[in-house]
Design a protein around this motif. Structure first.
Motif, PDB file in Angstrom:
ATOM      1  N   ASN A 109     -15.595  28.655-111.664  1.00 56.65           N
ATOM      2  CA  ASN A 109     -16.539  29.721-112.012  1.00 56.65           C
ATOM      3  C   ASN A 109     -17.987  29.280-111.827  1.00 56.65           C
ATOM      4  OD1 ASN A 109     -14.493  31.593-112.523  1.00 56.65           O
ATOM      5  ND2 ASN A 109     -14.027  30.571-114.458  1.00 56.65           N
TER       6      ASN A 109
ATOM      7  N   LYS B 104      -1.906  23.535-122.146  1.00 51.29           N
ATOM      8  CA  LYS B 104      -2.237  22.137-122.423  1.00 51.29           C
ATOM      9  C   LYS B 104      -0.998  21.356-122.874  1.00 51.29           C
ATOM     10  CE  LYS B 104      -7.046  23.183-122.981  1.00 51.29           C
ATOM     11  NZ  LYS B 104      -8.375  22.685-123.333  1.00 51.29           N
TER      12      LYS B 104
ATOM     13  N   SER C  55      -5.145  30.319-117.644  1.00 48.44           N
ATOM     14  CA  SER C  55      -6.583  30.150-117.414  1.00 48.44           C
ATOM     15  C   SER C  55      -6.826  29.590-116.017  1.00 48.44           C
ATOM     16  CB  SER C  55      -7.165  29.194-118.447  1.00 48.44           C
ATOM     17  OG  SER C  55      -6.752  27.861-118.180  1.00 48.44           O
TER      18      SER C  55
ATOM     19  N   CYS D 247     -18.669  24.944-125.822  1.00 45.26           N
ATOM     20  CA  CYS D 247     -17.727  25.620-124.921  1.00 45.26           C
ATOM     21  C   CYS D 247     -17.763  25.010-123.521  1.00 45.26           C
ATOM     22  CB  CYS D 247     -18.062  27.110-124.887  1.00 45.26           C
ATOM     23  SG  CYS D 247     -16.964  28.075-123.850  1.00 45.26           S
ATOM     24  N   HIS D 248     -18.925  25.046-122.889  1.00 41.15           N
ATOM     25  CA  HIS D 248     -19.117  24.535-121.527  1.00 41.15           C
ATOM     26  C   HIS D 248     -20.166  23.430-121.526  1.00 41.15           C
ATOM     27  CE1 HIS D 248     -17.800  28.796-120.358  1.00 41.15           C
ATOM     28  NE2 HIS D 248     -16.829  27.997-119.957  1.00 41.15           N
TER      29      HIS D 248
ATOM     30  N   THR E 223     -11.642  25.822-125.946  1.00 43.94           N
ATOM     31  CA  THR E 223     -10.754  24.680-125.765  1.00 43.94           C
ATOM     32  C   THR E 223      -9.322  25.014-126.159  1.00 43.94           C
ATOM     33  OG1 THR E 223     -12.624  23.214-126.198  1.00 43.94           O
ATOM     34  CG2 THR E 223     -10.435  22.246-126.416  1.00 43.94           C
TER      35      THR E 223
END
Ligand code: C5P
Length: 322
Positions: free
Chosen positions: A127, A292, A238, A269-270, A281
């Motif tokens: 992104n 995950k 995701s 977050c980022h 996360t």
């Protein structure tokens, strides 16, 4: 002490989340925006838990990593189909010896992983994740950028004009209804992926630009659900997992950074934004928690790599014998 701390437990479930996030996740688990028809975790309790190598073989055998080509309906009867690459991404790219998948997690901040990431033959980013100003932590090489249709359509990302998107190979995706054929999806995309694709191609005709086949998203979703003991969100995986599996089909070895959080685990977050939310996360819309768990089970590297570097090691599909 340099002792090994907690790393991702491959049995994470929504019951381990804080109460706010647990409610959000449970809402998504009950919702079914894309009309998913799949018999939940039925019988999972009686089914043996697959080993890492067994999971890898399942992904290799039952997930088809492919992109749209102009010969497919409805594109074959549309004038702009010639803008689509003639062959799928897996015929055009790779095989690469080593690949890095760089999650956009806040825990990449202050990681100092930039040089290591750039030492790979190909680097995948997601992104709007930038490298400028963050080279020390995330590197500067971008071979492939996987973008979702929301980023392509949103005004604040300036997808058509920002230089962020103009280097490397682009791969885009949009959530399709679960059982839709390409024509049904084409007429009902989540965001205007095809309008934006055509505009972008006119402005950057020489940059390779693929669109994931939605079958890939849902086949991968089914592998996650099949291997979890509780119902997962009925939304596509995701970008992080889509990109990881894409690279497993193009590379001999894939290192994924900060998908499973390291000792730097944070609610940031980022790495490139001052925004805090544990949902980034742990997942809300996406079944990220379960993605995950799956990646943890397939990891071939030591737990210490996760703890120290946020690094997971996965084999390419061509390197495993099933
Ligand atoms: O937010 P975005 O989708 O652009 O981030 C790319 C991917 O990185 C996510 O799809 C997710 O898989 C992963 N990610 C993560 N933890 C975060 C942020 C992103 O695992 N805190």
């Amino acid at each position: 002490h340099g002792t090994l701390g907690e790393v991702w437990d491959d049995e994470m479930s929504s019951s381990m989340l804080g109460s706010r996030l647990r409610k959000v996740v449970q809402n998504y688990q009950a919702m079914n925006k894309y009309g998913v028809e799949f018999s939940g975790p039925g019988g999972v309790a009686s089914r043996p838990k697959l080993s890492g190598p067994e999971l890898l073989c399942q992904l290799k055998d039952k997930v088809e990593v492919t992109t749209l080509t102009p010969d497919l309906q409805p594109f074959s009867s549309l004038p702009w189909a010639a803008q689509l690459p003639p062959k799928p991404v897996t015929s055009d790219l790779g095989p690469y010896k080593s690949c890095a998948v760089v999650s956009s997690a806040g825990s990449l901040r202050y990681s100092g992983l930039g040089k290591e990431i750039d030492s790979h033959d190909a680097v995948l980013r997601f992104n709007a994740a930038p490298t400028a100003g963050y080279e020390k932590d995330v590197g500067s090489k971008t071979s492939i950028r996987l973008i979702n249709s929301q980023v392509m359509a949103s005004d604040d990302h300036r997808f058509l004009s920002s230089s962020l998107y103009s280097s490397g190979v682009l791969v885009a995706w949009d959530p399709a209804p679960f059982s839709a054929n390409l024509t049904q999806w084409y007429n009902r995309t989540d965001y205007p992926i095809f309008v934006q694709y055509q505009r972008y191609r006119r402005l950057h005709p020489l940059q390779p630009f693929y669109i994931l086949h939605p079958r890939f998203e849902w086949q991968l979703w089914q592998r996650i659900q099949e291997n979890m003991a509780e119902p997962i969100q009925k939304n596509p995986p995701s970008s992080g997992l889509l990109g990881t599996v894409l690279m497993m089909s193009l590379c001999e070895v894939v290192h994924v950074y900060e998908f499973l959080p390291s000792r730097r685990k944070t609610e940031l977050c980022h790495y490139y934004q001052r925004f805090y939310d544990a949902a980034c996360t742990l997942g809300a819309y996406h079944p990220l928690l379960y993605e995950k768990n799956l990646v943890k089970r397939m990891n071939q590297g030591p737990d210490r790599d996760i703890y120290t570097y946020g690094r997971v090691t996965l084999p390419g599909f061509n390197r495993i014998n099933c």
